[in-house]
Design a protein around this motif. Structure first.
Motif, PDB file in Angstrom:
ATOM      1  N   HIS A  90      32.318  38.172  29.005  1.00 29.32           N
ATOM      2  CA  HIS A  90      33.507  37.622  28.346  1.00 29.32           C
ATOM      3  C   HIS A  90      34.670  37.418  29.295  1.00 29.32           C
ATOM      4  N   LYS A  91      34.493  37.811  30.557  1.00 26.16           N
ATOM      5  CA  LYS A  91      35.576  37.607  31.519  1.00 26.16           C
ATOM      6  C   LYS A  91      35.181  36.544  32.525  1.00 26.16           C
ATOM      7  N   LYS A  92      36.144  35.720  32.916  1.00 27.70           N
ATOM      8  CA  LYS A  92      35.885  34.742  33.968  1.00 27.70           C
ATOM      9  C   LYS A  92      35.572  35.493  35.259  1.00 27.70           C
ATOM     10  N   VAL A  93      34.927  34.810  36.205  1.00 29.86           N
ATOM     11  CA  VAL A  93      34.475  35.489  37.417  1.00 29.86           C
ATOM     12  C   VAL A  93      35.629  36.195  38.112  1.00 29.86           C
ATOM     13  N   ILE A  94      36.776  35.514  38.195  1.00 28.60           N
ATOM     14  CA  ILE A  94      37.891  36.140  38.927  1.00 28.60           C
ATOM     15  C   ILE A  94      38.393  37.401  38.213  1.00 28.60           C
TER      16      ILE A  94
ATOM     17  N   VAL B 278      35.864  40.175  38.930  1.00 28.03           N
ATOM     18  CA  VAL B 278      35.955  40.669  40.291  1.00 28.03           C
ATOM     19  C   VAL B 278      37.207  41.527  40.475  1.00 28.03           C
ATOM     20  N   SER B 279      38.297  41.151  39.806  1.00 25.37           N
ATOM     21  CA  SER B 279      39.545  41.893  40.012  1.00 25.37           C
ATOM     22  C   SER B 279      39.690  43.069  39.051  1.00 25.37           C
ATOM     23  N   LEU B 280      38.634  43.348  38.306  1.00 26.35           N
ATOM     24  CA  LEU B 280      38.681  44.454  37.343  1.00 26.35           C
ATOM     25  C   LEU B 280      39.088  45.803  37.969  1.00 26.35           C
TER      26      LEU B 280
ATOM     27  N   LYS C 229      45.835  37.266  41.966  1.00 27.01           N
ATOM     28  CA  LYS C 229      46.418  36.776  43.209  1.00 27.01           C
ATOM     29  C   LYS C 229      45.786  37.481  44.413  1.00 27.01           C
ATOM     30  N   LYS C 230      45.537  38.785  44.259  1.00 20.50           N
ATOM     31  CA  LYS C 230      44.918  39.545  45.353  1.00 20.50           C
ATOM     32  C   LYS C 230      43.470  39.102  45.563  1.00 20.50           C
ATOM     33  N   ALA C 231      42.765  38.857  44.476  1.00 19.25           N
ATOM     34  CA  ALA C 231      41.332  38.593  44.581  1.00 19.25           C
ATOM     35  C   ALA C 231      41.060  37.164  45.057  1.00 19.25           C
ATOM     36  N   ASP C 232      41.925  36.267  44.683  1.00 17.90           N
ATOM     37  CA  ASP C 232      41.663  34.847  44.915  1.00 17.90           C
ATOM     38  C   ASP C 232      41.304  34.482  46.368  1.00 17.90           C
ATOM     39  N   PRO C 233      42.089  34.939  47.377  1.00 22.40           N
ATOM     40  CA  PRO C 233      41.762  34.526  48.752  1.00 22.40           C
ATOM     41  C   PRO C 233      40.393  35.016  49.222  1.00 22.40           C
ATOM     42  N   LEU C 234      39.863  36.047  48.590  1.00 19.97           N
ATOM     43  CA  LEU C 234      38.584  36.597  49.034  1.00 19.97           C
ATOM     44  C   LEU C 234      37.399  35.753  48.564  1.00 19.97           C
ATOM     45  N   PHE C 235      37.628  34.866  47.622  1.00 21.14           N
ATOM     46  CA  PHE C 235      36.518  34.070  47.103  1.00 21.14           C
ATOM     47  C   PHE C 235      35.885  33.211  48.189  1.00 21.14           C
TER      48      PHE C 235
ATOM     49  N   CYS D 247      34.406  29.234  42.024  1.00 21.53           N
ATOM     50  CA  CYS D 247      33.798  29.902  40.862  1.00 21.53           C
ATOM     51  C   CYS D 247      34.818  30.713  40.072  1.00 21.53           C
ATOM     52  N   GLN D 248      36.050  30.760  40.567  1.00 20.28           N
ATOM     53  CA  GLN D 248      37.047  31.659  39.973  1.00 20.28           C
ATOM     54  C   GLN D 248      37.137  31.550  38.456  1.00 20.28           C
ATOM     55  N   GLU D 249      37.245  30.313  37.967  1.00 21.65           N
ATOM     56  CA  GLU D 249      37.533  30.114  36.538  1.00 21.65           C
ATOM     57  C   GLU D 249      36.266  29.913  35.708  1.00 21.65           C
TER      58      GLU D 249
END
Lengths: 260, 282
Positions: free
Chosen positions: B86-90, B93-95, B109-115, B123-125
């Protein structure tokens, strides 16, 4: 577009069957095999529906109000109970059998009692709706909470999550699907429950209307009100589907993907 | 002092001993693997190391601190990817960041650059259900990494710069004289077992690459001998019922030179040794 046309194609057999039944019904009435005061023809029913439309709407508003309040209270109660029962095993062991027993009591048997206790107003109707709608939702939620992969809980614990966080991020979302399945059943129970309790005493509502037209042997109006109840129940179930798609966009997305 | 250490760990379920007297250690920056047949208690050992299970005897130490039976100090990637549908990939990952009290917006914001670093750009959204098996594993691995960052911050305030550095320059940490290695460990339970051979080869290369950049000290479980030799500095062989650590092997070539290591004579030598040990036991 394609999806829509597929959707319509799927519904063709059901619509055809329905049309056939109505056609046979009309034929039986026209042929005179059954006297028209016992079985009004479909056309009579439509006419009765149209003639008495304002009156029907007035009564429907009352019934819908009872069903809505009862359903809302039922949802609230189910959420609280199921969540507490999931959290405290002792509550689950104590209350689950009781919940099952309440479901074996026939609605029609407690409705008069409720009227005796609470009078002829809305209170006994709403109470009956709560009793009938509570169970499918509570059971759905409990099943949902239990459907969670224990490893998902392990992962959350390993990430340092507390109980509240595990509930919020894993358990509750996992239970949503089950919750909406239960809600769909409850939504149709809600209308029926309200109507039944109106039969046994009240001033307005579709159930009251039904008992009145029955006493007048106005079978065409009886049929008209039955159809109205069916339509209301179907609309409510469709509303639940809509809410489900809104509340669970990920599941709606999946369904889209599978039809492509 | 080792980064992570198990001391004489014995674990029972229903009066049956699953693992017995296990002593292993993980040093900073090391990649080690736990190789053994299925049923030898590898996952049980991980449950103990992560603090999810309380052993009957023995201790688990992280930086010398007793963490036996206390989950939340070591990052653990379970056998299934367990991405929440039920959660988008980002958000999946940032859970770990959110669980640690960060707001959803900040965590994203923290997780995004690591993608990009983890080969997950774009794949974030998406929802996990639309990702391939390999991509799901990467996402689960990125979540494990972020969890390790959070735990490093949690263990010592002096190293709270790890996250800042990471967010500024992707996962590539600057060699600015500071301790580059994070002072927590990651446990990976058969991270690549669900993948087909070709995807597996690709992800092995990718894994070595990424590990070079992020310097995450890791123990991983595998029953694939090639994978164990290819991806580790050291291998523990775990066998028997109850499971015991019977052998320890050092793999010599430096990890960064392992691109075609699996085609060399040396690789075969290791493999032969492991096979003879495992078959000698049966």
């Amino acid at each position: 577009m394609k999806e829509r046309s597929e959707n319509i194609t799927r519904k063709v057999p059901a619509l055809a069957a329905l049309a056939l039944i109505v056609a046979i019904w009309e034929l039986v009435c026209v042929s005179g095999a059954v006297p028209s005061y016992m079985l009004p023809s479909p056309i009579d029913v439509v006419r009765a529906f149209a003639d008495d439309f304002p009156n029907l709407m007035h009564h429907a508003a009352t019934t819908l109000q009872e069903a809505a309040w009862g359903l809302l209270a039922g949802i609230g109660l189910a959420l609280i109970m199921a969540t507490l029962m999931d959290r405290f095993l002792i509550l689950d062991q104590a209350l689950y059998p009781l919940m099952i027993i309440t479901q074996t009591i026939p609605t029609i048997a407690i409705a008069p009692l409720l009227v005796l206790w609470m009078g002829f107003g809305m209170a006994p109707k709403i109470t009956l709706v709560v009793i009938t709608t509570f169970f499918p939702i509570a059971v759905g939620l409990l099943d949902g909470y239990r459907s969670v992969d224990p490893d998902a809980v392990n992962l959350m614990r390993a990430m340092g999550a507390n109980r509240r966080q595990i509930f919020r991020h894993v358990k509750f979302p996992a239970a949503l699907d089950h919750f909406f399945s239960g809600l769909k059943i409850s939504a149709s129970y809600a209308v029926v429950g309200a109507v039944i309790s109106e039969w046994l005493g009240g001033f307005e509502g579709l159930g009251v209307y039904m008992t009145r037209v029955k006493k007048a042997y106005a079978f065409d109006k009886m049929f008209a009100v039955i159809f109205l109840i069916v339509i209301i129940s179907l609309l409510l179930m469709e509303l639940v589907n809509l809410l489900r798609d809104l509340a669970m966009p990920w599941a709606a997305k999946q369904a889209d993907g599978s039809t492509k | 002092m080792s980064l992570l250490e198990a001391r004489h760990v014995t674990m029972e379920y229903d009066h049956r001993t699953i693992i017995q007297d296990i002593c292993i250690h993980l040093e900073e920056g090391e990649l080690i693997s736990l190789l053994g047949l299925s049923g030898s208690g590898k996952t049980t050992l991980f449950h103990v190391l992560s603090g999810l299970a309380l052993p009957k005897e023995g201790q688990v130490l992280l930086n010398g601190r007793d963490i036996t039976g206390k989950p939340g100090s070591v990052s653990y990637m379970l056998q299934k990817d367990l991405l929440l549908p039920h959660k988008k990939v980002i958000d999946n990952v940032s859970l770990p960041l959110i669980l640690n009290g960060m707001s959803r917006a900040d965590a994203r914001k923290k997780a995004d650059p690591l993608f990009a670093e983890f080969g997950l750009e774009g794949c974030q959204e998406q929802y996990p259900s639309s990702l391939s098996g390999g991509m799901r594993q990467r996402a689960a691995f990125l979540r494990t990494y972020l969890c390790a960052i959070v735990q490093t911050e949690g263990t010592s305030a002096s190293e709270s710069s790890a996250l800042k550095r990471t967010s500024r320059s992707g996962a590539r940490q600057e060699a600015d004289g500071q301790d580059r290695v994070m002072r927590t460990a990651a446990l990976l339970d058969e991270p690549f077992s669900a993948l087909d051979t070709i995807t597996k080869d690709q992800i092995h290369t990718w894994y070595l690459d990424v590990m070079q950049k992020i310097d995450l000290s890791t123990i991983f479980i595998t029953h694939d001998i090639d994978e164990a030799i290819l991806l580790s500095d050291r291998i523990y062989l775990m066998t028997g019922t109850p499971g015991k650590i019977t052998h320890e092997l050092h793999i010599n070539p430096v990890r960064s030179l392992r691109k075609e290591f699996n085609l060399t004579q040396e690789f075969l030598e290791y493999k032969r040794r492991i096979i003879s040990i495992l078959s000698g036991l049966h």
